[in-house]
Design a protein around this motif. Structure first.
Motif, PDB file in Angstrom:
ATOM      1  N   ASP A   1       0.802  -1.227   0.000  1.00 23.07           N
ATOM      2  CA  ASP A   1       0.000   0.000   0.000  1.00 23.07           C
ATOM      3  C   ASP A   1       0.833   1.275   0.000  1.00 23.07           C
ATOM      4  OD1 ASP A   1       1.002   0.078   2.576  1.00 23.07           O
ATOM      5  OD2 ASP A   1      -0.963   0.127   3.557  1.00 23.07           O
ATOM      6  N   HIS A   2       2.142   1.150  -0.197  1.00 23.46           N
ATOM      7  CA  HIS A   2       3.004   2.333  -0.199  1.00 23.46           C
ATOM      8  C   HIS A   2       4.246   2.068  -1.051  1.00 23.46           C
ATOM      9  CE1 HIS A   2       4.895  -0.277   2.747  1.00 23.46           C
ATOM     10  NE2 HIS A   2       6.010   0.387   2.506  1.00 23.46           N
TER      11      HIS A   2
ATOM     12  N   LYS B   1       4.885   7.300  -0.530  1.00 21.47           N
ATOM     13  CA  LYS B   1       3.545   7.653  -1.009  1.00 21.47           C
ATOM     14  C   LYS B   1       2.600   6.471  -0.830  1.00 21.47           C
ATOM     15  CE  LYS B   1       4.440  10.943  -4.692  1.00 21.47           C
ATOM     16  NZ  LYS B   1       4.246  11.148  -6.130  1.00 21.47           N
ATOM     17  N   ASP B   2       1.333   6.778  -0.620  1.00 17.66           N
ATOM     18  CA  ASP B   2       0.302   5.747  -0.525  1.00 17.66           C
ATOM     19  C   ASP B   2      -0.068   5.266  -1.921  1.00 17.66           C
ATOM     20  OD1 ASP B   2       0.188   5.986   2.240  1.00 17.66           O
ATOM     21  OD2 ASP B   2      -1.447   7.441   2.190  1.00 17.66           O
TER      22      ASP B   2
ATOM     23  N   THR C   1      -2.621   3.245  -4.343  1.00 17.05           N
ATOM     24  CA  THR C   1      -4.029   2.825  -4.366  1.00 17.05           C
ATOM     25  C   THR C   1      -4.257   1.638  -5.292  1.00 17.05           C
ATOM     26  OG1 THR C   1      -4.553   4.435  -6.095  1.00 17.05           O
ATOM     27  CG2 THR C   1      -4.864   5.133  -3.790  1.00 17.05           C
TER      28      THR C   1
ATOM     29  N   PHE D   1      -0.968   6.565  -7.203  1.00 16.37           N
ATOM     30  CA  PHE D   1      -0.855   7.005  -5.819  1.00 16.37           C
ATOM     31  C   PHE D   1      -2.112   7.744  -5.357  1.00 16.37           C
ATOM     32  CE2 PHE D   1       3.517   6.889  -7.509  1.00 16.37           C
ATOM     33  CZ  PHE D   1       4.057   5.946  -6.646  1.00 16.37           C
ATOM     34  N   ALA D   2      -2.298   7.774  -4.057  1.00 19.95           N
ATOM     35  CA  ALA D   2      -3.469   8.415  -3.458  1.00 19.95           C
ATOM     36  C   ALA D   2      -3.529   9.908  -3.755  1.00 19.95           C
ATOM     37  CB  ALA D   2      -3.478   8.181  -1.947  1.00 19.95           C
TER      38      ALA D   2
END
Length: 143
Positions: A43-44, A48-49, A51, A132-133
């Motif tokens: 998840d990263h 950065k997160d 998605t 990324f989120a």
């Protein structure tokens, strides 16, 4: 007595990967060690997160993956080997790649599996597109 090929499973596919399929493919009474590596979508990345992501493969990727499997099998005295990689859209937690080796002794199995995943990542033309989120995206592994 039936002699099975050393490379038992080598594939690139858009369908979900199955650890049990890989382990079953490596059944070998003469092997004392089997190592398995499962690479999952995390998840990263880079602070950065993530998605989601998508893997794409060049048309030559499966041939190159077979070459890598053959090279590692010969170099490490592997009795059975498997490598499968996923393409298409994956979610967080999905298995993206599974490699496994079976050898007479555990140490050789660990070394062979590490070489297999490292060479796969270095030389097989499969590319990752991360989203990324924050709305940005990134391609990883492209030439």
């Amino acid at each position: 007595m039936t002699v099975l090929p050393v490379v038992r499973l080598c594939d690139i596919r858009e369908t979900a990967l199955d650890v049990q399929e890989v382990v079953a493919a490596l059944a070998d009474d003469a092997s004392g060690g089997l190592t398995l590596f499962v690479g999952a979508v995390r998840d990263h990345d880079g602070g950065k997160d993530v998605t989601g992501l998508e893997y794409s493969a060049h048309p030559s990727a499966l041939d190159r993956l077979r070459d890598v499997c053959d090279e590692v099998a010969e170099e490490y005295g592997v009795r059975a080997l498997a490598a499968v990689h996923r393409t298409g859209t994956l979610r967080i937690g999905d298995a993206a790649v599974i490699v496994a080796t079976a050898t007479a002794h555990r140490g050789d199995a660990f070394e062979a599996s590490r070489a297999l995943i490292d060479r796969l990542k270095q030389t097989v033309p499969i590319w990752k597109h991360q989203v990324f989120a924050d709305g940005t995206d990134e391609w990883v592994g492209t030439p």
